[in-house]
Scaffold this motif. Structure first.
Motif, PDB file in Angstrom:
ATOM      1  N   GLN A   1      -0.323  -6.236   2.858  1.00  0.00           N
ATOM      2  CA  GLN A   1      -0.387  -5.589   1.552  1.00  0.00           C
ATOM      3  C   GLN A   1       0.368  -6.336   0.456  1.00  0.00           C
ATOM      4  O   GLN A   1      -0.010  -6.254  -0.716  1.00  0.00           O
ATOM      5  N   LEU A   2       1.427  -7.070   0.814  1.00  0.00           N
ATOM      6  CA  LEU A   2       2.231  -7.751  -0.200  1.00  0.00           C
ATOM      7  C   LEU A   2       1.510  -8.932  -0.827  1.00  0.00           C
ATOM      8  O   LEU A   2       1.981  -9.503  -1.814  1.00  0.00           O
TER       9      LEU A   2
ATOM     10  N   GLU B   1      -1.463   4.742 -12.945  1.00  0.00           N
ATOM     11  CA  GLU B   1      -0.768   4.023 -11.867  1.00  0.00           C
ATOM     12  C   GLU B   1      -0.329   4.973 -10.765  1.00  0.00           C
ATOM     13  O   GLU B   1      -0.488   4.682  -9.572  1.00  0.00           O
ATOM     14  N   VAL B   2       0.212   6.133 -11.173  1.00  0.00           N
ATOM     15  CA  VAL B   2       0.670   7.112 -10.184  1.00  0.00           C
ATOM     16  C   VAL B   2      -0.510   7.652  -9.393  1.00  0.00           C
ATOM     17  O   VAL B   2      -0.455   7.765  -8.158  1.00  0.00           O
ATOM     18  N   LEU B   3      -1.605   7.967 -10.070  1.00  0.00           N
ATOM     19  CA  LEU B   3      -2.784   8.524  -9.418  1.00  0.00           C
ATOM     20  C   LEU B   3      -3.368   7.553  -8.399  1.00  0.00           C
ATOM     21  O   LEU B   3      -3.722   7.939  -7.285  1.00  0.00           O
ATOM     22  N   VAL B   4      -3.437   6.295  -8.770  1.00  0.00           N
ATOM     23  CA  VAL B   4      -4.002   5.279  -7.873  1.00  0.00           C
ATOM     24  C   VAL B   4      -3.033   4.949  -6.736  1.00  0.00           C
ATOM     25  O   VAL B   4      -3.408   4.910  -5.566  1.00  0.00           O
ATOM     26  N   GLY B   5      -1.772   4.721  -7.068  1.00  0.00           N
ATOM     27  CA  GLY B   5      -0.813   4.239  -6.079  1.00  0.00           C
ATOM     28  C   GLY B   5      -0.253   5.292  -5.150  1.00  0.00           C
ATOM     29  O   GLY B   5       0.159   4.974  -4.031  1.00  0.00           O
ATOM     30  N   CYS B   6      -0.259   6.571  -5.590  1.00  0.00           N
ATOM     31  CA  CYS B   6       0.370   7.610  -4.772  1.00  0.00           C
ATOM     32  C   CYS B   6      -0.354   7.808  -3.444  1.00  0.00           C
ATOM     33  O   CYS B   6       0.244   8.258  -2.472  1.00  0.00           O
ATOM     34  N   LEU B   7      -1.644   7.475  -3.383  1.00  0.00           N
ATOM     35  CA  LEU B   7      -2.404   7.638  -2.143  1.00  0.00           C
ATOM     36  C   LEU B   7      -1.739   6.866  -1.013  1.00  0.00           C
ATOM     37  O   LEU B   7      -1.595   7.358   0.101  1.00  0.00           O
TER      38      LEU B   7
ATOM     39  N   ALA C   1       4.707   1.422   6.979  1.00  0.00           N
ATOM     40  CA  ALA C   1       5.170   0.251   6.233  1.00  0.00           C
ATOM     41  C   ALA C   1       4.027  -0.343   5.414  1.00  0.00           C
ATOM     42  O   ALA C   1       4.209  -0.754   4.258  1.00  0.00           O
ATOM     43  N   ASN C   2       2.835  -0.388   6.001  1.00  0.00           N
ATOM     44  CA  ASN C   2       1.649  -0.886   5.308  1.00  0.00           C
ATOM     45  C   ASN C   2       1.375  -0.062   4.055  1.00  0.00           C
ATOM     46  O   ASN C   2       1.156  -0.593   2.957  1.00  0.00           O
TER      47      ASN C   2
ATOM     48  N   SER D   1       1.583  -1.070   0.135  1.00  0.00           N
ATOM     49  CA  SER D   1       0.386  -0.891  -0.681  1.00  0.00           C
ATOM     50  C   SER D   1       0.695  -0.067  -1.926  1.00  0.00           C
ATOM     51  O   SER D   1       0.271  -0.403  -3.039  1.00  0.00           O
ATOM     52  N   GLY D   2       1.450   1.023  -1.745  1.00  0.00           N
ATOM     53  CA  GLY D   2       1.828   1.855  -2.879  1.00  0.00           C
ATOM     54  C   GLY D   2       2.695   1.111  -3.865  1.00  0.00           C
ATOM     55  O   GLY D   2       2.538   1.239  -5.089  1.00  0.00           O
ATOM     56  N   LEU D   3       3.624   0.301  -3.351  1.00  0.00           N
ATOM     57  CA  LEU D   3       4.505  -0.493  -4.206  1.00  0.00           C
ATOM     58  C   LEU D   3       3.691  -1.427  -5.095  1.00  0.00           C
ATOM     59  O   LEU D   3       3.926  -1.527  -6.306  1.00  0.00           O
ATOM     60  N   VAL D   4       2.706  -2.094  -4.489  1.00  0.00           N
ATOM     61  CA  VAL D   4       1.865  -3.034  -5.238  1.00  0.00           C
ATOM     62  C   VAL D   4       0.961  -2.289  -6.216  1.00  0.00           C
ATOM     63  O   VAL D   4       0.867  -2.645  -7.399  1.00  0.00           O
ATOM     64  N   SER D   5       0.279  -1.235  -5.724  1.00  0.00           N
ATOM     65  CA  SER D   5      -0.692  -0.517  -6.558  1.00  0.00           C
ATOM     66  C   SER D   5      -0.039   0.181  -7.745  1.00  0.00           C
ATOM     67  O   SER D   5      -0.579   0.177  -8.860  1.00  0.00           O
TER      68      SER D   5
END
Length: 526
Positions: free
Chosen positions: A314-315, A94-100, A446-447, A451-455
């Motif tokens: 993104q939400l 999750e961190v690897l995918v969402g941190c981007l 913000a986008n 996106s990071g919050l969701v991913s």
């Protein structure tokens, strides 16, 4: 804060006349006695196909977004093999995918400021360079820690490049085709995503230690084309005006329009809009970011519109659909890595086809009608994904797997035909020249944050309320985006960037939940 836009500074016509009077006195700087007062370089006078020139500039500027899309698409499949090869946990995944997305918001903020200092073109170049270094580090990573370093670098590069590409295209494009051209970055993102999916499928047969490295490493190849693009595309004429490089701006405008009278008209509008940024007395030496934090009423409406649309993009969970489509399809009953990756290729094709459709409709149908089609369609499809997955969990199979795949493809198709490109088109259009780059950067940040919050939370939330329940939440967010479009978003089709500013200055024009362009158009210089 100084006034925003042309509407509050007097007529563009008077400024244009003043410009010409001044220009007639400086014959030694390239001016002559022609009707427009300027002698254009002979090498650009013979070029007749201005439309193709602008098209080529938009395509070349959009090339760096292929890298961004490829990284997003390839990671959805590569992560399966990274988990197996490096033995990383679900939380690390999750961190690897969402941190981007989270890191890219910092790149977005840096890119907005940098583009005002060194220009739009070289900011795009610097973003691509940082991104490529990150991809190289990830390709040769032998641990989760090294992989994260590369991922952080790609995130910064993505943020810098993504925020300024649409701004650059909007600033060089004629009003009549600006919507279509500004959607090009989204087209190339989708092409990149599709290429990432195809790469996943093509190299999945290699050994687990090699396949994901090849998948990631191929993303370096487009850099040669980006290097070529930098020697072809011009700098933004609006940035040149902000730097008082008016003659260079005039030449760029001539190359993109070919009509000397229109060049002088557009140049006068740009100079008028840039007046506040070139006048220290109006600025009061106040930094742009400070004005964005304490905006005037008109700028506040622009920020609500731009940042709000970026958040809703993104939400609605579309990044989760792209990143975790193999996981979702596995929940839908599809088995085997090859089958899962083949299904993601279908998703990529759907996204790419429909963003191409949006390109043709943006300047014909308009921004707002497409946003209605997009957000309403997404709401229905996201609800359908939730229903199909609920049926599968309840032991009711039948057509449920097919419905789940069809609904996922439908969600991303509706996303691509509307809010995906229009989000970037509108945020590049609505802000005044002085604030444009940094305001768009704020929206992009913000986008990326959303996106990071969701991913980064998708897998955890899905375990808590089920995957189906997560998609019902996304459907609710999509329904709220329909209301946001109706109440806040204006129609900007066919208006110059300087004309669009005036929409937000007259609060009497906000009627019935949307901006009535016709009510203010008569006050705007044509």
């Amino acid at each position: 804060m100084g006034s925003v836009g042309a509407g509050e500074n007097g007529s563009a016509g008077s400024v244009r006349n003043k410009n010409r009077a001044v220009e007639s006195e400086v014959n030694d700087d390239g001016f002559n006695d022609s009707p427009t007062g300027y002698q254009y370089p002979s090498e650009i006078r013979g070029k007749s196909n201005r439309r193709f020139y602008v098209f080529a500039c938009a395509v070349l500027a959009s090339l760096n977004t292929v890298l961004l899309g490829y990284d997003v698409g390839v990671m959805s499949g590569a992560i399966i093999f990274i988990q197996e090869d490096l033995k990383i946990t679900e939380v690390q995944t999750e961190v690897l995918v969402g941190c981007l997305s989270v890191v890219s918001l910092f790149g977005s903020l840096v890119g907005g400021r940098t583009s005002d200092i060194i220009g739009r073109k070289w900011t795009m170049a610097s973003g691509a360079m940082v991104f490529q270094v990150g991809v190289a580090v990830m390709t040769f990573a032998d641990s989760f820690q090294v992989l994260m370093i590369g991922r952080l670098l790609t995130g910064v590069g993505m943020g810098i490049g993504a925020v300024i590409t649409s701004v650059y295209i909007a600033e060089i494009s004629p009003s009549i085709s600006r919507g279509s051209l500004t959607s090009f970055p989204e087209i190339f993102v989708n092409i990149g995503i599709l290429l990432g999916y195809v790469s996943n499928y093509a190299f999945s047969g290699l050994s687990v230690h090699i396949n994901w490295r090849v998948m990631l490493g191929i993303g370096i190849l487009p850099s040669a084309f980006i290097g070529f693009a930098l020697f072809v595309i011009p700098e933004s004429p609006r940035w040149l005006v902000m730097q008082n490089r008016v003659n260079e701006a005039r030449v760029v405008l001539f190359r993109t329009s070919g009509d000397e009278s229109k060049v002088e008209e557009r140049l006068a509008e740009i100079q008028l809009a840039a007046g506040a940024s070139n006048n220290p007395q109006k600025q009061g030496e106040k930094a742009v970011w400070r004005e964005l934090l304490s905006p005037s009423p008109s700028l506040r409406w622009m920020l609500i519109t731009g940042v709000g649309l970026q958040c809703f993009q993104q939400l609605t969970g579309t990044d989760a659909l792209v990143y975790y489509s193999p996981e979702i399809f596995k929940d839908a009953g599809i088995k085997g890595n090859s089958n899962l990756l083949a299904a993601t290729v279908a998703v990529g094709i759907a996204k790419t086809i429909f963003v191409l459709v949006a390109t043709f409709l943006l300047d014909k149908l308009g921004r707002k009608p497409l946003l209605y089609i997009s957000t309403i369609g997404m709401t229905i499809c996201l609800f359908s994904v939730g229903v199909s997955l609920s049926l599968l969990k309840g032991g009711v199979a039948g057509a449920a797997p097919g419905l789940a795949v069809l609904s996922v493809c439908g969600t991303l198709a509706f996303f691509s035909i509307g809010i995906a490109p229009i989000c970037w088109v509108l945020t590049s259009e609505i802000f005044p020249l002085r604030y444009r780059a940094q305001a768009v950067a704020l929206g992009a940040a913000a986008n990326r944050m959303c996106s990071g919050l969701v991913s980064m939370s998708f897998l955890s939330v899905s375990h808590t309320i089920t995957v189906a329940g997560t998609f019902f939440v996304f459907a609710v967010m999509s329904a709220l985006s329909v209301a946001f479009v109706h109440l806040v978003v204006p129609e900007t089709k066919g208006k110059s960037l300087e004309q669009i500013e005036s929409l937000f200055q007259d609060h009497c024009s906000w009627k019935g939940g949307y901006v009535e362009i016709e009510d203010v158009e008569e006050h705007v210089h044509h």
